[in-house]
Scaffold this motif. Structure first.
Motif, PDB file in Angstrom:
ATOM      1  N   SER A 131       0.836  -1.200   0.000  1.00 61.04           N
ATOM      2  CA  SER A 131       0.000   0.000   0.000  1.00 61.04           C
ATOM      3  C   SER A 131       0.877   1.257   0.000  1.00 61.04           C
ATOM      4  O   SER A 131       1.977   1.265   0.542  1.00 61.04           O
ATOM      5  CB  SER A 131      -0.949   0.009   1.194  1.00 61.04           C
ATOM      6  OG  SER A 131      -0.227   0.119   2.390  1.00 61.04           O
ATOM      7  N   ARG A 132       0.368   2.305  -0.640  1.00 59.83           N
ATOM      8  CA  ARG A 132       1.104   3.549  -0.765  1.00 59.83           C
ATOM      9  C   ARG A 132       0.195   4.739  -0.486  1.00 59.83           C
ATOM     10  O   ARG A 132      -1.007   4.697  -0.751  1.00 59.83           O
ATOM     11  CB  ARG A 132       1.687   3.725  -2.183  1.00 59.83           C
ATOM     12  CG  ARG A 132       2.738   2.717  -2.556  1.00 59.83           C
ATOM     13  CD  ARG A 132       4.025   2.977  -1.777  1.00 59.83           C
ATOM     14  NE  ARG A 132       5.046   1.990  -2.028  1.00 59.83           N
ATOM     15  CZ  ARG A 132       5.266   0.902  -1.277  1.00 59.83           C
ATOM     16  NH1 ARG A 132       4.504   0.640  -0.242  1.00 59.83           N
ATOM     17  NH2 ARG A 132       6.254   0.089  -1.562  1.00 59.83           N
ATOM     18  N   LYS A 133       0.808   5.792   0.033  1.00 57.42           N
ATOM     19  CA  LYS A 133       0.123   7.078   0.179  1.00 57.42           C
ATOM     20  C   LYS A 133       0.894   8.070  -0.667  1.00 57.42           C
ATOM     21  O   LYS A 133       2.108   8.207  -0.525  1.00 57.42           O
ATOM     22  CB  LYS A 133       0.107   7.517   1.637  1.00 57.42           C
ATOM     23  CG  LYS A 133      -0.577   8.861   1.839  1.00 57.42           C
ATOM     24  CD  LYS A 133      -0.651   9.218   3.308  1.00 57.42           C
ATOM     25  CE  LYS A 133       0.244  10.399   3.564  1.00 57.42           C
ATOM     26  NZ  LYS A 133       0.202  10.872   4.942  1.00 57.42           N
ATOM     27  N   LEU A 134       0.189   8.746  -1.569  1.00 55.96           N
ATOM     28  CA  LEU A 134       0.793   9.758  -2.427  1.00 55.96           C
ATOM     29  C   LEU A 134       0.313  11.121  -1.973  1.00 55.96           C
ATOM     30  O   LEU A 134      -0.890  11.367  -1.910  1.00 55.96           O
ATOM     31  CB  LEU A 134       0.400   9.552  -3.890  1.00 55.96           C
ATOM     32  CG  LEU A 134       0.619   8.165  -4.492  1.00 55.96           C
ATOM     33  CD1 LEU A 134       0.196   8.163  -5.954  1.00 55.96           C
ATOM     34  CD2 LEU A 134       2.062   7.732  -4.350  1.00 55.96           C
ATOM     35  N   SER A 135       1.241  11.990  -1.643  1.00 55.94           N
ATOM     36  CA  SER A 135       0.927  13.383  -1.329  1.00 55.94           C
ATOM     37  C   SER A 135       1.378  14.195  -2.528  1.00 55.94           C
ATOM     38  O   SER A 135       2.576  14.257  -2.830  1.00 55.94           O
ATOM     39  CB  SER A 135       1.656  13.847  -0.069  1.00 55.94           C
ATOM     40  OG  SER A 135       1.282  13.057   1.031  1.00 55.94           O
ATOM     41  N   ILE A 136       0.426  14.795  -3.215  1.00 56.39           N
ATOM     42  CA  ILE A 136       0.711  15.475  -4.476  1.00 56.39           C
ATOM     43  C   ILE A 136       0.599  16.979  -4.283  1.00 56.39           C
ATOM     44  O   ILE A 136      -0.395  17.466  -3.741  1.00 56.39           O
ATOM     45  CB  ILE A 136      -0.258  14.999  -5.575  1.00 56.39           C
ATOM     46  CG1 ILE A 136      -0.143  13.478  -5.725  1.00 56.39           C
ATOM     47  CG2 ILE A 136       0.010  15.707  -6.890  1.00 56.39           C
ATOM     48  CD1 ILE A 136      -1.180  12.871  -6.624  1.00 56.39           C
ATOM     49  N   GLN A 137       1.635  17.687  -4.746  1.00 59.43           N
ATOM     50  CA  GLN A 137       1.642  19.151  -4.679  1.00 59.43           C
ATOM     51  C   GLN A 137       1.873  19.704  -6.076  1.00 59.43           C
ATOM     52  O   GLN A 137       2.683  19.172  -6.833  1.00 59.43           O
ATOM     53  CB  GLN A 137       2.751  19.641  -3.754  1.00 59.43           C
ATOM     54  CG  GLN A 137       2.566  19.196  -2.327  1.00 59.43           C
ATOM     55  CD  GLN A 137       3.732  19.630  -1.467  1.00 59.43           C
ATOM     56  OE1 GLN A 137       4.835  19.852  -1.947  1.00 59.43           O
ATOM     57  NE2 GLN A 137       3.484  19.743  -0.178  1.00 59.43           N
ATOM     58  N   MET A 138       1.176  20.770  -6.383  1.00 56.75           N
ATOM     59  CA  MET A 138       1.330  21.445  -7.653  1.00 56.75           C
ATOM     60  C   MET A 138       2.168  22.707  -7.429  1.00 56.75           C
ATOM     61  O   MET A 138       2.000  23.381  -6.426  1.00 56.75           O
ATOM     62  CB  MET A 138      -0.028  21.841  -8.243  1.00 56.75           C
ATOM     63  CG  MET A 138      -0.841  20.664  -8.745  1.00 56.75           C
ATOM     64  SD  MET A 138      -1.248  19.429  -7.515  1.00 56.75           S
ATOM     65  CE  MET A 138      -2.228  20.339  -6.368  1.00 56.75           C
ATOM     66  N   HIS A 139       3.040  23.009  -8.401  1.00 54.00           N
ATOM     67  CA  HIS A 139       3.931  24.148  -8.262  1.00 54.00           C
ATOM     68  C   HIS A 139       3.844  25.112  -9.440  1.00 54.00           C
ATOM     69  O   HIS A 139       4.639  26.045  -9.521  1.00 54.00           O
ATOM     70  CB  HIS A 139       5.377  23.665  -8.116  1.00 54.00           C
ATOM     71  CG  HIS A 139       5.560  22.671  -7.012  1.00 54.00           C
ATOM     72  ND1 HIS A 139       5.548  23.014  -5.685  1.00 54.00           N
ATOM     73  CD2 HIS A 139       5.733  21.322  -7.045  1.00 54.00           C
ATOM     74  CE1 HIS A 139       5.727  21.919  -4.949  1.00 54.00           C
ATOM     75  NE2 HIS A 139       5.835  20.896  -5.753  1.00 54.00           N
ATOM     76  N   SER A 140       2.930  24.867 -10.362  1.00 52.77           N
ATOM     77  CA  SER A 140       2.814  25.711 -11.554  1.00 52.77           C
ATOM     78  C   SER A 140       1.420  25.538 -12.155  1.00 52.77           C
ATOM     79  O   SER A 140       0.637  24.691 -11.711  1.00 52.77           O
ATOM     80  CB  SER A 140       3.864  25.309 -12.593  1.00 52.77           C
ATOM     81  OG  SER A 140       3.530  24.051 -13.156  1.00 52.77           O
ATOM     82  N   THR A 141       1.144  26.308 -13.177  1.00 53.21           N
ATOM     83  CA  THR A 141      -0.140  26.146 -13.877  1.00 53.21           C
ATOM     84  C   THR A 141      -0.204  24.787 -14.569  1.00 53.21           C
ATOM     85  O   THR A 141      -1.281  24.197 -14.649  1.00 53.21           O
ATOM     86  CB  THR A 141      -0.369  27.276 -14.917  1.00 53.21           C
ATOM     87  OG1 THR A 141       0.731  27.300 -15.820  1.00 53.21           O
ATOM     88  CG2 THR A 141      -0.516  28.623 -14.245  1.00 53.21           C
ATOM     89  N   ILE A 142       0.926  24.284 -15.033  1.00 53.79           N
ATOM     90  CA  ILE A 142       0.937  22.938 -15.616  1.00 53.79           C
ATOM     91  C   ILE A 142       0.578  21.912 -14.551  1.00 53.79           C
ATOM     92  O   ILE A 142      -0.203  20.991 -14.796  1.00 53.79           O
ATOM     93  CB  ILE A 142       2.316  22.621 -16.249  1.00 53.79           C
ATOM     94  CG1 ILE A 142       2.537  23.508 -17.475  1.00 53.79           C
ATOM     95  CG2 ILE A 142       2.444  21.151 -16.605  1.00 53.79           C
ATOM     96  CD1 ILE A 142       3.936  23.458 -18.046  1.00 53.79           C
ATOM     97  N   GLY A 143       1.126  22.061 -13.361  1.00 57.68           N
ATOM     98  CA  GLY A 143       0.779  21.179 -12.249  1.00 57.68           C
ATOM     99  C   GLY A 143      -0.704  21.235 -11.924  1.00 57.68           C
ATOM    100  O   GLY A 143      -1.331  20.211 -11.666  1.00 57.68           O
TER     101      GLY A 143
END
Length: 152
Positions: A131-143
Motif C-alpha cells: 500500500s502507498r500514500k501519495l501526497s501530491i503538490q502542484m507548483h505551476s499552472t501545468i501542475g
C-alpha cells in the motif's frame, strides 16, 4: 491532494492515468518523485513510461538518466541518488532534456538542487508492504492542469 493506493496494481493504474494527463498537455512537464529507498518511485516511473509503449524500462540509478523517445513523446527519467555534486547533471547535458514535448521524471531531486528544473508537480510516496500514500503538490499552472485531469 492525498491519494491512498491499496496495492501495486492501483499504483500502476495511477501512474498510467498521470501519463495520459501529461500527454494531453503537449508541453514540457517536470515531476519530482520523492520518497525513501523502496518507496515506489521507480515503480511509478516505470508504469508511467510503459504507458507510452516502452516495454523495457530500466532504472537510471547508475546512468543518472534513461531517455525514452518515440514519435509521440520524449520522457527522461532521472535518478539523482548517486550524484556527488549537482554539477554532474550539467556534464550529461540536462538542459537538452527540457522544453516543449519533454517530460522529466526526477527521483531524489533535492540532490540536484540548483541545476534541475523546477517541478510542475511533486509526488511524495510513503507506505508499507504494497500500500502507498501519495501526497501530491502542484507548483505551476501545468501542475494545476495535471491535478484537474487526475481528479476526473
Amino acid at each position: 491532494m492525498i491519494i491512498r493506493l491499496d496495492n501495486l496494481s492501483k499504483t500502476q493504474e495511477f501512474a498510467k492515468h498521470l501519463a495520459r494527463c501529461t500527454k494531453n498537455l503537449n508541453q514540457g512537464v517536470v515531476i519530482y518523485l520523492n520518497g525513501d529507498l523502496g518507496a515506489g518511485k521507480t515503480t511509478l516511473a516505470r508504469s508511467f513510461i510503459q504507458t507510452f509503449g516502452f516495454d523495457r524500462v530500466k532504472s537510471p540509478t547508475y546512468a543518472l538518466v534513461e531517455s525514452y523517445v518515440n514519435q509521440e513523446i520524449s520522457i527522461h527519467h532521472f535518478d539523482c541518488y548517486r550524484l556527488s555534486d549537482p554539477e554532474e547533471l550539467e556534464y550529461i547535458g540536462i538542459r537538452e532534456y527540457s522544453g516543449s514535448g519533454h517530460i522529466q521524471l526526477i527521483e531524489w531531486a533535492e540532490l540536484g538542487q540548483g541545476i534541475i528544473a523546477s517541478a510542475d508537480m511533486s509526488i511524495d510516496i510513503t507506505g508499507e508492504g504494497s500500500s502507498r500514500k501519495l501526497s501530491i503538490q502542484m507548483h505551476s499552472t501545468i501542475g494545476e492542469q495535471l491535478l484537474t485531469c487526475l481528479s476526473t
